[in-house]
Every structure is written in C-alpha cells, then in structure tokens.
Enzyme design. Structure first.
Site, PDB file in Angstrom:
ATOM      1  N   ARG A   4     -13.343   5.606  18.832  1.00 59.75           N
ATOM      2  CA  ARG A   4     -13.957   6.934  18.933  1.00 59.75           C
ATOM      3  C   ARG A   4     -14.171   7.354  20.385  1.00 59.75           C
ATOM      4  NH1 ARG A   4     -19.348   9.493  17.821  1.00 59.75           N
ATOM      5  NH2 ARG A   4     -18.962  11.347  16.529  1.00 59.75           N
ATOM      6  N   ILE A  36     -17.543  16.774  18.077  1.00 62.07           N
ATOM      7  CA  ILE A  36     -17.004  15.716  17.221  1.00 62.07           C
ATOM      8  C   ILE A  36     -18.126  15.356  16.259  1.00 62.07           C
ATOM      9  CG2 ILE A  36     -17.636  13.956  18.943  1.00 62.07           C
ATOM     10  CD1 ILE A  36     -15.397  12.207  17.890  1.00 62.07           C
ATOM     11  N   SER A  37     -17.825  15.328  14.967  1.00 59.53           N
ATOM     12  CA  SER A  37     -18.864  15.151  13.958  1.00 59.53           C
ATOM     13  C   SER A  37     -19.471  13.754  13.992  1.00 59.53           C
ATOM     14  CB  SER A  37     -18.296  15.411  12.557  1.00 59.53           C
ATOM     15  OG  SER A  37     -17.913  16.756  12.406  1.00 59.53           O
ATOM     16  N   GLN A  38     -20.690  13.657  13.484  1.00 59.13           N
ATOM     17  CA  GLN A  38     -21.363  12.377  13.275  1.00 59.13           C
ATOM     18  C   GLN A  38     -20.429  11.449  12.488  1.00 59.13           C
ATOM     19  OE1 GLN A  38     -24.478  12.835  10.437  1.00 59.13           O
ATOM     20  NE2 GLN A  38     -25.517  10.926  10.971  1.00 59.13           N
TER      21      GLN A  38
END
EC number: 2.1.1.77
Length: 228
Positions: free
Chosen positions: A47, A73-75
């Site tokens: 990530r 950027i999503s959780q």
C-alpha cells in the site's frame, strides 16, 4: 564500506510486509473479512507504493489518506469490504470506476481477475498506471467519465465504484452480466450507504445494504490536469 541500496517504491521492505500482515489481521480479519483471496491480495500488495512519499509511514493506518486533487485512498477495511462484496472468481471481468491511485485495482489484479479501471483525473490515472506496471500487475486503465462505464469492454461480472453517486448510473447497471454485481456508495455527504446490486433480469436487480460509508463524490466529466 559499500553503501546499502535502498529499496525502490515497487519493492516491499520486510518491516512493511509485517505491517501488511498486522493490517490484515487487526483491521480486516478482526472486523469479519473472510474471503481468503482478498486477504491474501492485501497481504501482498504494498500500500505504501500507492500513497505520497511523505505519507508512506502511515500507509497501514486504519483510515483513508489524501492522494492529491481532493481525492483519497480508502481505509483498508473499506477496500476489503467492497471487494469481498463483489464475490469474485478467478477470471472474472471487473470494472473499477474511480481508480484514484490504483490501489484497489492492484488488489483486484492480484486476485487473478481481469481489471478495467477508469479515472477522471489524468494525473492520478497516469501515476496509477505507472505504479501498477512497476509491480508487474496487468490492469487496463483509461482516463474518462466513470458515469459512462466502459461500453467497449462490457459486459462485466462485477463493477466497483470507488466514489459516491447521488443515484446509481444506469449505464453501469446496463453493463453488468446476468447475475453480475455492482458495489457502489450512494447518497449525499454524511448520508452515504454502501450498496450491492445483483442483476437478476433485464431490468430487475436485488439490493443489499452494507451500512454507512463516507466517500468523495462521483463527478461527471474528465478532471483538469492538476498536478497530484
């Protein structure tokens, strides 16, 4: 004494591999994510390669991070929840609308599905394409308006929308195969719900609610070429 060569952004480093494992166990498994393919992919995809350099140390935190031009950027948990909800099988054709930095597309590609991704911001899309290529992941990515989907590549087994629509775009529903699944956040800021539509007939869809979420809005058109 010879100097030590620093790892590149595309090469996972050991302590970050450990951080990925902790993320999967404490943020995903602990919250009920069970799909082994999703968990394995998120253990493998670095990530930190998808966030700004200044935020690499926060890549495995339990929350979203800014990636430029007002996008995030999503959780990690939300990424896992949405992809698990797609109920994918190897070889499925999957469209992602709102590719952003490319992280969700990377997870999907790692799962062995055919990934088509659309991003409206050229700067984000080009950067995502470069990251995915550096990791050896095959994703067809283009710059465009996600509301229209990707008619030339349709139909799809699954569609993932990584931005919130006020309604569900009809073009996306039309591009689903029979029994295809569409996962999308719907609603205004502060009142969004994550939904999955499953196509049961030409104009018949079954809906499931996965609870409240918070996403950037799904906008029409192509974004300006602002720097990331």
């Amino acid at each position: 004494m010879p100097g030590r060569t620093a790892p590149t952004r595309s090469e996972p480093v050991p302590d970050r591999a450990e951080a990925r494992t902790r993320m999967v166990e404490t943020q995903l498994v602990a919250r009920g994510i069970r799909d082994a393919a999703v968990l394995d992919a998120m253990r493998a995809v670095p990530r930190e390669a998808f966030v700004p350099d200044a935020l690499a140390g926060e890549a495995y935190g339990d929350g979203p991070l800014p990636i430029g031009v007002g996008q995030t950027i999503s959780q990690p948990y939300i990424v896992a929840l949405m992809i698990e909800a797609l109920a994918l099988r190897p070889g499925d054709r999957v469209l992602e609308v709102g590719a952003g930095c490319g992280y969700a597309a990377a997870v999907l590609a790692r799962m062995g599905v055919q990934v088509f991704a659309i991003e409206r911001h050229a700067a984000l899309g080009e950067a995502a394409r470069a990251r995915l290529a550096a990791l050896g992941l095959t994703v067809s990515l283009r710059i465009g308006d996600g509301h229209a989907g990707w008619p030339e590549a349709a139909p799809f087994d699954a569609i993932l929308v990584s931005a919130a629509g006020s309604t569900i775009p009809e073009a996306l529903k039309a591009q689903l195969k029979p029994r295809g699944r569409l996962v999308i956040p719907v609603g205004p800021p502060g009142g969004q719900t994550l939904l999955r539509l499953t196509r049961r007939g030409r104009d018949r869809f079954e809906s499931r609610d996965f609870g409240p979420v918070s996403f950037v809005p799904l906008l029409r058109g192509v974004g300006t070429a602002d720097p990331v």
